[in-house]
Design an enzyme around this catalytic site. Structure first.
Site, mmCIF file in Angstrom:
data_model
loop_
_atom_site.group_PDB
_atom_site.id
_atom_site.type_symbol
_atom_site.label_atom_id
_atom_site.label_comp_id
_atom_site.label_asym_id
_atom_site.label_seq_id
_atom_site.Cartn_x
_atom_site.Cartn_y
_atom_site.Cartn_z
ATOM 1 N N GLU A 40 3.732 4.323 5.955
ATOM 2 C CA GLU A 40 2.489 3.556 5.808
ATOM 3 C C GLU A 40 1.514 4.311 4.913
ATOM 4 O O GLU A 40 1.572 5.537 4.805
ATOM 5 C CB GLU A 40 1.840 3.346 7.188
ATOM 6 C CG GLU A 40 2.038 1.965 7.772
ATOM 7 C CD GLU A 40 1.198 0.882 7.100
ATOM 8 O OE1 GLU A 40 0.790 1.053 5.933
ATOM 9 O OE2 GLU A 40 0.954 -0.136 7.751
ATOM 10 N N GLY A 95 0.781 -1.235 0.000
ATOM 11 C CA GLY A 95 0.000 0.000 0.000
ATOM 12 C C GLY A 95 0.811 1.282 0.000
ATOM 13 O O GLY A 95 0.376 2.289 -0.548
ATOM 14 N N LYS A 116 -7.372 7.118 9.640
ATOM 15 C CA LYS A 116 -8.819 6.915 9.799
ATOM 16 C C LYS A 116 -9.076 6.807 11.298
ATOM 17 O O LYS A 116 -9.311 5.722 11.843
ATOM 18 C CB LYS A 116 -9.203 5.624 9.088
ATOM 19 C CG LYS A 116 -10.566 5.660 8.437
ATOM 20 C CD LYS A 116 -10.988 4.286 7.961
ATOM 21 C CE LYS A 116 -10.458 3.909 6.616
ATOM 22 N NZ LYS A 116 -10.972 2.569 6.187
ATOM 23 N N ARG A 172 -4.821 0.440 -7.072
ATOM 24 C CA ARG A 172 -3.620 1.054 -6.505
ATOM 25 C C ARG A 172 -3.037 2.109 -7.442
ATOM 26 O O ARG A 172 -2.352 3.022 -7.017
ATOM 27 C CB ARG A 172 -2.525 -0.009 -6.271
ATOM 28 C CG ARG A 172 -2.871 -1.042 -5.219
ATOM 29 C CD ARG A 172 -1.614 -1.857 -4.884
ATOM 30 N NE ARG A 172 -1.915 -3.116 -4.215
ATOM 31 C CZ ARG A 172 -2.105 -3.259 -2.906
ATOM 32 N NH1 ARG A 172 -2.067 -2.198 -2.122
ATOM 33 N NH2 ARG A 172 -2.357 -4.438 -2.382
ATOM 34 N N ASP A 195 -5.598 2.480 10.362
ATOM 35 C CA ASP A 195 -7.031 2.255 10.531
ATOM 36 C C ASP A 195 -7.262 1.882 12.005
ATOM 37 O O ASP A 195 -7.330 2.761 12.861
ATOM 38 C CB ASP A 195 -7.442 1.167 9.539
ATOM 39 C CG ASP A 195 -8.928 0.889 9.502
ATOM 40 O OD1 ASP A 195 -9.702 1.732 9.952
ATOM 41 O OD2 ASP A 195 -9.317 -0.192 9.012
HETATM 42 P P1 IMP Z 1 -4.986 -1.428 10.669
HETATM 43 O O1 IMP Z 1 -4.146 -2.546 11.194
HETATM 44 O O2 IMP Z 1 -6.444 -1.624 10.974
HETATM 45 O O3 IMP Z 1 -4.509 -0.058 11.071
HETATM 46 O O4 IMP Z 1 -4.969 -1.565 9.114
HETATM 47 C C1 IMP Z 1 -4.043 -1.025 8.329
HETATM 48 C C2 IMP Z 1 -4.055 -1.665 6.960
HETATM 49 O O5 IMP Z 1 -5.388 -2.013 6.497
HETATM 50 C C3 IMP Z 1 -3.556 -0.631 6.008
HETATM 51 O O6 IMP Z 1 -2.150 -0.659 5.914
HETATM 52 C C4 IMP Z 1 -4.261 -1.004 4.724
HETATM 53 O O7 IMP Z 1 -3.511 -1.971 4.043
HETATM 54 C C5 IMP Z 1 -5.571 -1.598 5.161
HETATM 55 N N1 IMP Z 1 -6.663 -0.598 5.105
HETATM 56 C C6 IMP Z 1 -7.307 -0.022 6.140
HETATM 57 N N2 IMP Z 1 -8.253 0.843 5.716
HETATM 58 C C7 IMP Z 1 -8.172 0.838 4.368
HETATM 59 C C8 IMP Z 1 -8.895 1.556 3.338
HETATM 60 O O8 IMP Z 1 -9.790 2.390 3.565
HETATM 61 N N3 IMP Z 1 -8.532 1.273 2.065
HETATM 62 C C9 IMP Z 1 -7.551 0.371 1.730
HETATM 63 N N4 IMP Z 1 -6.862 -0.319 2.660
HETATM 64 C C10 IMP Z 1 -7.172 -0.084 3.971
HETATM 65 MG MG MG Z 2 -0.921 -1.273 4.436
#
Ligand code: IMP
Ligand code: MG
Length: 183
Positions: free
Chosen positions: A103, A48, A135, A169, A107
């Site tokens: 990063e 990403g 987010k 992407r 999220d």
């Molecule tokens: P976390 O562990 O929940 O913080 O997730 C992080 C990962 O989830 C990111 O590095 C993304 O790869 C994926 N992710 C979270 N939200 C989104 C989104 O809205 N679009 C695309 N990928 C997302």
């Molecule tokens: Mg990611």
């Protein structure tokens, strides 16, 4: 030749190419200022962060090195388990190095919390976090973002490196998924 991919009306773009370019330039300038003599290693989280990282390093006019790491989240039944796995490791040791994690989006914060803990065990001189998107409404783990591009609402976004099922992407801007036609 296949037809060109989806095109999205400009009014529905969440973050435009111009906004991305301007913000990435500011972040690059901040990193350049903070790490001028430090030769930091920027660690991009695949896949990403690839597009963001490619633009960011060109906006960061100091000596630096790049490395990449790939993480994957295990799905536990119907819901994500929150368990993160190292899918591909760094190519070099980071002992005694200043590390900046790059990063695409934070999220829940679980992925980057795992990554920070993992990198800390290798005795880097410092570890900071740079994320294009935050987010924040969805946060579960406590995460400090040292360099942030944009805070976004609780929408699933794609483009500029971010995907849905591996697609989108390559969009040069960020858009919410429900504004993109599914293939
Ligand atoms: P976390 O562990 O929940 O913080 O997730 C992080 C990962 O989830 C990111 O590095 C993304 O790869 C994926 N992710 C979270 N939200 C989104 C989104 O809205 N679009 C695309 N990928 C997302
Ligand atoms: Mg990611």
């Amino acid at each position: 030749m296949a037809e060109p991919g989806p095109s999205v009306p400009p009014g529905r773009i969440l973050i435009s190419e111009d906004e991305l370019r301007a913000r990435v330039a500011e972040i690059g300038a901040a990193i350049a200022r903070d790490y001028a003599q430090e030769n930091p290693v920027l660690v991009g989280v695949l896949k990403g962060a690839l597009v963001f990282m490619a633009d960011l390093v060109r906006a960061t006019p100091i000596a630096l090195t790049m490395d990449f790491i790939a993480l994957s989240s295990y799905a536990g039944g119907t819901r994500p388990s929150g368990v993160v796995k190292l899918a591909a490791d760094l190519s070099m040791p980071i002992e005694d190095r200043h590390v900046v994690i790059v990063e695409d989006i934070i999220d829940t914060g679980r992925t980057v919390s795992y990554l920070k803990r993992n990198l800390e065990t290798r005795h880097p001189r410092s570890v900071r976090l740079c994320s294009l998107l935050d987010k924040i409404e969805r946060r579960e783990a406590d995460v400090d973002i040292d360099y942030l591009g944009f805070t976004i609402p609780n929408l699933f976004v794609v483009g500029y490196g971010l995907d849905h099922a591996g697609l989108y992407r390559n969009l040069p801007y960020i858009t919410a998924l429900d504004t993109v036609p599914l293939p």
